[in-house]
Motif scaffolding. Structure first.
Motif, short mmCIF file in Angstrom:
data_model
loop_
_atom_site.label_atom_id
_atom_site.label_comp_id
_atom_site.label_asym_id
_atom_site.label_seq_id
_atom_site.Cartn_x
_atom_site.Cartn_y
_atom_site.Cartn_z
N UNK A 1 33.04 19.94 -0.35
CA UNK A 1 31.75 19.57 0.09
C UNK A 1 31.39 21.36 1.01
N UNK A 2 30.31 21.36 0.01
CA UNK A 2 29.49 22.48 1.21
C UNK A 2 28.77 21.60 2.00
N UNK A 3 28.29 22.49 3.53
CA UNK A 3 27.44 21.12 4.08
C UNK A 3 27.07 22.53 5.01
N UNK A 4 25.54 21.93 5.87
CA UNK A 4 24.25 23.14 6.22
C UNK A 4 24.08 22.24 7.29
N UNK A 5 23.25 22.14 8.91
CA UNK A 5 22.46 21.69 9.38
C UNK A 5 20.98 21.97 8.56
N UNK A 6 19.97 21.17 8.25
CA UNK A 6 19.45 22.12 8.04
C UNK A 6 19.41 21.93 6.36
N UNK B 1 23.19 28.01 -2.62
CA UNK B 1 23.88 29.50 -2.36
C UNK B 1 24.36 29.55 -1.47
N UNK B 2 25.06 31.15 -2.12
CA UNK B 2 25.67 32.02 -0.77
C UNK B 2 25.31 32.71 0.10
N UNK B 3 25.33 33.14 1.40
CA UNK B 3 24.38 33.14 2.24
C UNK B 3 24.90 34.61 3.23
N UNK B 4 24.57 35.61 3.17
CA UNK B 4 25.36 36.86 3.87
C UNK B 4 24.98 36.82 4.89
N UNK B 5 26.52 36.65 6.63
CA UNK B 5 26.42 36.60 7.09
C UNK B 5 26.33 34.92 7.70
N UNK C 1 29.25 26.03 -12.58
CA UNK C 1 29.86 26.91 -12.04
C UNK C 1 29.56 28.08 -11.45
N UNK C 2 29.18 28.68 -11.31
CA UNK C 2 27.87 29.78 -11.14
C UNK C 2 28.78 30.67 -11.99
N UNK D 1 32.44 33.53 0.67
CA UNK D 1 31.00 33.87 0.51
C UNK D 1 31.19 35.36 -0.06
N UNK D 2 31.62 35.95 0.05
CA UNK D 2 31.95 37.54 -0.59
C UNK D 2 32.17 37.76 -1.73
#
Lengths: 428, 769
Positions: free
Chosen positions: B411-416, B423-427, B566-567, B696-697
């Motif tokens: 699982x890839x998870x985030x708040x919000x 998506x991949x987010x830089x930084x 997949x991507x 991420x990169x």
């Protein structure tokens, strides 16, 4: 064929041999101090989450405890070699001795990679480690602490297991615990403050008024931030700090001739000491390349980031104005640069004296735990000041008396103290 | 004793006179019934019939029956004779009451036939389907009798009408989506009333996923809080109507233009769509929908026919748009129409078209359905967002420990809002965990937990009506105690100890907090739940799945569900078979993660024996410095790094080259070599020291065990090639033996190196191309 590859323990022994030669230690004492007193190796079987059993290798090295219980971290590290652990235990002995706290040196750990272990499995490893070594550690014998990939949670599990076995409460058997669970206040400040206590005394001994001095720092992490805070309190002015920029993957120096404002910078700094360079520019800082912290026209340089920063090349950029260097980082100066600094007449407070505030605070945690009485932060800081100041003069006086460089003096006094304790006990 | 005709015979007689079609069906059923009771007479009768058709029965009856010639036809009279015989046999072999019961049951089952009849025609207009389904739903429970095969048939018809004609999909869906579910679906379907469009791939996937889970949710207490947000569906032919209504027909042939032309014309096209009108009937249906939603924000998702189909993965090519839905009624309607038309226009966007061209899908008549969902979340200040959200994959393509197996999922998870996890987010970094191995963490140390903690969150600003990215620290400081179950996802930093906040003791304005998902993932519930969801769905889908989810702090909502895709770059990962033996450099078969690395010109290799026998720590550190330097000097993404043991090893420098992420960020790939030593294989790092940066990169990772059978590493061949290191360090040749930089051109003129890794088959191949 002799194995010529890098061996950290051999390196620690060579370093010891050189000092022992200068100290003129006898053969027996040398033999004794060259090697750890005790080495424990044991196995820790753990029932894994999937029901299988895996056996981990645990160990503890007590290099020397002539001056008091051994002190040193517990590392969870894959395939660690015993030579590394022996070397680290040896360095702990010298480090405790140089600040003159009544502790010896130790190190230990378990060969494992926490990335491959659940918390429950790690707990079993911690408890298993204590089960095997409980008789040989404890507040009066050997006091572990967190190290590579271990943290306060691991320490609490170990303390709990130790208390289960011993049938009592012994918060002083381990350090690095959270405040409120036997941890000490002042731990975050300790290293940075220690750097400045030794610097303050260095300036005083050279009759330089700290008020009105200027300094440039490399790094803006925990150590540098508290060091700057105290330095400013004493009236010093910091004109430059360098900081690592995570996004650009390089460091920058933040310079302001009129002096930096610590709070102002802290407000735009992340958890790792990364300063937001755009915002810094807006509030009047000049953004220079990362290596320019070293060529500032200041009285004091404080490397508080990485090792090998003052080397044969960068040392040439140091301004003539610089008279003091206090090593907040571990190993910031290479041996070649050391010689040049000496020729330039710069006074260097060596790393293992300057940044010994951390281990001193660990010692305080142990004492408070043993008493089961906890000091206020002010009390901790005051005692830290006393110890660091006294430690500084120990090294300084030897350096002055014998006309030797501070770094050599620090090693000498440390080794001499341990040798003497071992002799007085009749061990050697 | 009864006299006269039995009841069943009277019914049959009547039926024969009144409804010959129904009569024939009852005859057919009676034949099957007798046949299943093993009545010999019926078998004989059937054989006789066969003989009538093929008079001389031979051993080859079967082959004749199914030969290419049409079978002869018997006349009506004989057929009548035949059906009479069937009932005669029934009367002689079964009790009258039993026959009567059976016939009555069949007749009452026939009452529901209208449904099948209606949906036999796949073009049944939306308005009629709604009516037929509501007739069906109104049949009182006890009175509804349908044979199981009729039910299946009806479900298949409905699936084909509303959801998908894809056989794989139907094959699964027919076991899970019930007729009454279609009633609900039809009630929530928006489209031209005379139209017969489908709901599109994304809606179909979600509906199927939800229905599969619904049964499990009932029986499994772990899943009791799993739900699907309120959803509405716009049919795929609505766009056709829209295009027609606005006379935009010429757009449909745009896809055959050159990509550059499409790209150039697209901004205008998009505006053209956004300034077009919707037919009134659609507007009125959307108005009703807005009324039902009230002031909840909405997400408008594309749900095209090509998207999420079971065969060709087509993900992320079309847009999803958030609407704060916080204006006046008119404003809300106009933003909704605007969003829909923007998504419509995206069918003609250069990227989706390019993608379709690549995959031979360009001639498909793409239609765009729309999935409208209530955004999961709560209002906090001016913002609206879920406490956490993310995406879960049943196949783990990011393994950070050899203990994690592909099937353990990730699982890839985030708040919000989940946009940052998808998506991949830089930084910034989403949190990663593996539901099948819930205890294994990527980040162990305090520093890593903080470094890789999410820093910003995506939210909807209800005041400005906009989608925004906000800093998490101030958000939590100001509103922490208003975010539902925030204690599940954050830790408070007390003197370098991270622990979840405890209830009312938590004062967000006075705490230093980080998003760590500590409580959520330290207790087993959440990851166990995700594990179950993924396993249930992938088992039913007969394929790995991916699932988007969000939680408002109370329930876990499944937002999207589809076979795992997949991507783009990793779509078709097939190991080529025709590679010349001479061109192979690397072959591996353990812990392979799917991925493709192409266009490599240089291999930078730290030679294990030489590195390990370096006499001083300084020289080992110098190795890291040179790698760092090469990272800047070599063309970015055109080189790979190979080295002994653990890249980025902390603590013991002998275990691997002590680099940090900043020293290697330009590499395409990191390879770790584990040579057996004294009979045991050293543990590799799997890139854990900078795992999340690599994810991420998009830096690939490969562990190599050259002593293993099945692994090939042409090290000796590489060693014989010219070492280009000297070109970078003409004056310092001291590391020539330790580090080699070899060029693909020296192996083969004008070549590059490709490394293809297929996690499913656990094979990887690196070769010259």
């Amino acid at each position: 064929m002799e194995d010529k590859s890098f061996n950290p323990f051999k390196m620690a022994q060579q370093q010891f041999d050189e000092i022992a030669e200068q100290l003129g230690l006898d053969e027996g004492t040398r033999d004794f101090l060259r090697n750890p007193r005790r080495e424990y190796h044991f196995t820790i079987p753990v029932r894994m989450d999937d029901g299988t059993t895996k056996v981990f290798k645990g160990f503890r090295v007590q290099h020397n405890d002539a001056r008091g219980p051994s002190k040193g971290g517990i590392r969870f590290h894959p395939q660690e070699t015993i030579d590394t652990v022996k070397a680290l235990a040896t360095w702990m002995t010298w480090k405790c001795a140089v600040v003159d706290i009544p502790l010896g040196g130790g190190k230990g750990g378990v060969i494992c990679d926490p990335h491959n272990l659940s918390m429950r499995e790690q707990e079993q490893i911690c408890r298993g480690w204590v089960k095997q070594i409980a008789r040989n550690i404890g507040p009066l014998q050997d006091v572990p602490a967190p190290d590579v990939m271990t943290n306060s949670q691991h320490m609490l599990w170990m303390m709990d297991e130790y208390e289960n076995i011993s049938g009592g409460k012994f918060p002083g058997m381990i350090t690095g615990k959270p405040v409120g669970m036997g941890g000490s206040l002042g731990r975050t400040e300790a290293t940075g403050y220690g750097v400045i206590y030794t610097l303050r005394e260095a300036l005083r001994s050279k009759n330089v008024d700290i008020k009105g001095t200027t300094a440039s720092f490399q790094g803006f992490g925990n150590v540098a931030q508290y060091a700057i805070e105290l330095y400013h309190k004493y009236g010093g002015k910091t004109v430059c700090v360098s900081s690592w920029d995570q996004q650009d993957q390089k460091s920058y120096s933040f310079y302001r001739e009129s002096g930096i404002n610590l709070q102002e910078l802290l407000d735009i700094t992340d958890k790792f000491g990364g300063i937001d360079k755009k915002k810094a520019k807006n509030i009047g800082y000049e953004i220079l390349s990362g290596d320019e912290w070293i060529n500032r026209e200041v009285d004091i340089l404080i490397p508080a980031a990485l090792e090998n920063q003052i080397n044969a090349q960068t040392v040439l950029n140091i301004s003539d104005k610089v008279k003091f260097i206090s090593e907040g980082a571990n190993g910031p100066t290479t041996p070649e640069a050391d010689k040049i600094l000496s020729d330039m007449g710069i006074f260097v407070i060596p790393d293992f004296l300057a940044n010994a505030g951390g281990v001193t605070c660990s010692y305080f945690e142990q004492i408070q735990g043993n008493m089961n009485f906890f000091w206020t932060k002010d009390e901790v800081i005051e005692k830290l000041d006393n110890i660091m100041t006294k430690a500084f003069y120990g090294v300084y006086e030897l350096s002055e008396k014998r006309g030797i460089f501070m770094r050599d003096a620090a090693y000498m006094i440390a080794i001499a103290r341990v040798a003497e304790a071992s002799k007085l006990r009749g061990w050697v | 004793m009864k006299s006269g005709k039995p009841e069943w015979a009277i019914i049959i007689d009547m039926l024969e006179k009144l409804d010959i079609v129904l009569f024939n069906r009852i005859v057919r059923r009676m034949i099957y019934y007798l046949y299943t009771l093993n009545i010999p007479e019926i078998t004989e009768l059937l054989e006789d019939l066969e003989k009538t058709i093929i008079p001389e029965k031979t051993d080859h009856v079967e082959s004749k029956l199914y030969s290419n010639m049409p079978n002869p036809k018997i006349n009506r009279g004989s057929l009548k004779n035949f059906s009479d015989k069937v009932f005669q046999i029934a009367g002689e072999t079964i009790l009258d009451d039993e026959i009567t019961d059976q016939v009555k049951t069949w007749l009452s089952q026939e009452r529901s036939r209208f449904l099948s009849i209606a949906f036999e025609s796949q073009n049944i207009p939306l308005v009629d389907s709604r009516e037929v389904l509501s007739r069906f739903i109104k049949i009182p429970k006890g009175e509804l009798e349908m044979s199981p095969d009729d039910f299946v048939n009806l479900r298949v018809l409905l699936i084909r009408r509303f959801l998908s004609s894809n056989l794989n999909y139907i094959n699964i869906a027919k076991h899970h989506i019930l007729v009454k579910d279609f009633y609900r679906i039809a009630q929530r379907t928006i489209g031209p009333s005379k139209g017969s469009g489908k709901l599109g791939g994304k809606s179909a996937g979600l509906i199927l996923g939800h229905e599969i889970l619904r049964n499990e949710i009932k029986n499994d207490p772990d899943l009791k809080d799993v739900d699907v947000p309120k959803s509405w569906y716009i049919t795929s032919d609505t766009i056709t109507n829209f295009i027609h209504y606005n006379a935009l027909e010429e757009t449909t042939s745009l896809k055959y233009l050159e990509t550059a032309e499409i790209r150039a014309g697209y901004p205008y096209l998009q505006q053209l769509f956004k300034n077009s009108f919707f037919p009134l009937e659609i507007i009125s249906q959307l108005k009703n929908l807005l009324q039902e939603i009230g002031d909840k924000p909405i997400i408008v998702r594309s749900s095209s026919l090509l998207e999420d189909s079971f065969d060709a993965a087509f993900s992320g090519k079309y847009k999803s748009l958030f609407l704060a839905n916080a204006g006046t009624n008119d404003e809300n309607l106009s933003s909704l129409l605007d969003a829909i038309s923007e998504i419509y226009a995206s069918i003609f966007g250069p990227d989706p078209i390019e993608y379709r061209k690549e995959r031979g899908l360009i001639d498909f008549q793409e239609e765009m359905g729309i999935l409208l969902q209530e955004v999961v979340g709560n209002r906090v200040g001016d913002y609206f967002f879920p406490t956490y959200s993310g995406v879960a994959f049943s196949n783990n393509e990011f393994r950070w420990s050899p203990r994690i197996e592909r099937e353990d999922g990730v699982v890839r998870m985030v708040a919000g809002l989940g946009t940052r996890a998808v998506d991949r987010v830089a930084d910034d970094y989403p949190f990663l965990a593996s539901p099948g191995k819930p205890g294994l963490r990527i980040n162990i140390t305090y520093e890593d937990k903080i470094r890789y903690a999410q820093k910003r969150a995506d939210v909807l600003n209800l005041r400005t009506n906009e989608f925004e990215t906000v800093e998490l620290k101030p958000l939590i400081k100001n509103f922490g105690d208003k975010i539902k179950r925030i204690e599940d996802i954050i830790s408070v930093d007390k003197n370098r100890d991270l622990s979840p906040p405890i209830g009312i003791m938590f004062d967000p304005s006075d705490s230093d907090t980080f998003v760590t998902f500590q409580k959520l993932t330290d207790t087993p519930h959440f990851l166990r739940k995700m594990d179950k969801i993924l396993k249930i769905l992938s088992k039913s889908f007969k394929s790995p799945v991916d699932v988007e989810f969000a939680s408002d702090g109370e329930k876990l909502f499944i937002l999207q569900c589809r076979p795992q895709v997949r991507s783009h770059s990793e779509m078709k990962v097939e190991i080529p078979e025709n590679v010349d033996k001479e061109d192979v450099i690397i072959r591996a078969d353990r812990y392979i993660t799917t991925g493709v690395v192409k266009g490599i010109k240089y291999i930078v290799c730290v030679i294990p024996d030489e590195y390990n026998s370096l006499p001083t720590e300084d020289e080992m550190k110098k190795t890291a410095h040179i790698i760092s330097d090469l990272n800047k000097k070599l063309p970015a993404k055109e080189f790979i790094l190979i080295g002994p043991g653990r890249w980025g090893s902390r603590g013991d420098i002998k275990l691997g080259v002590q680099v940090t992420y900043s020293d290697i960020f330009n590499t395409s790939m990191l390879i770790e070599l584990a040579y057996n030593k004294d009979g045991y294989t050293p543990e590799l790092s799997f890139g854990t020291h900078f795992f999340q940066d690599m994810v991420e990169s998009n830096i690939k990772y490969l562990p190599l065990y050259p002593d293993n059978e099945g692994t090939e590493f042409k090290f000796d061949k590489l060693k014989k090639l010219p070492n280009h290191l000297k070109e970078f360090y003409p004056d310092d040749r001291s590391m020539d033996k330790v580090i080699m930089v070899v060029s693909s051109d020296d192996m083969k003129n004008d070549s590059t190196i490709s490394i293809i890794m297929n996690g499913e088959t656990e094979t990887a191949l690196g070769f010259l191309e």
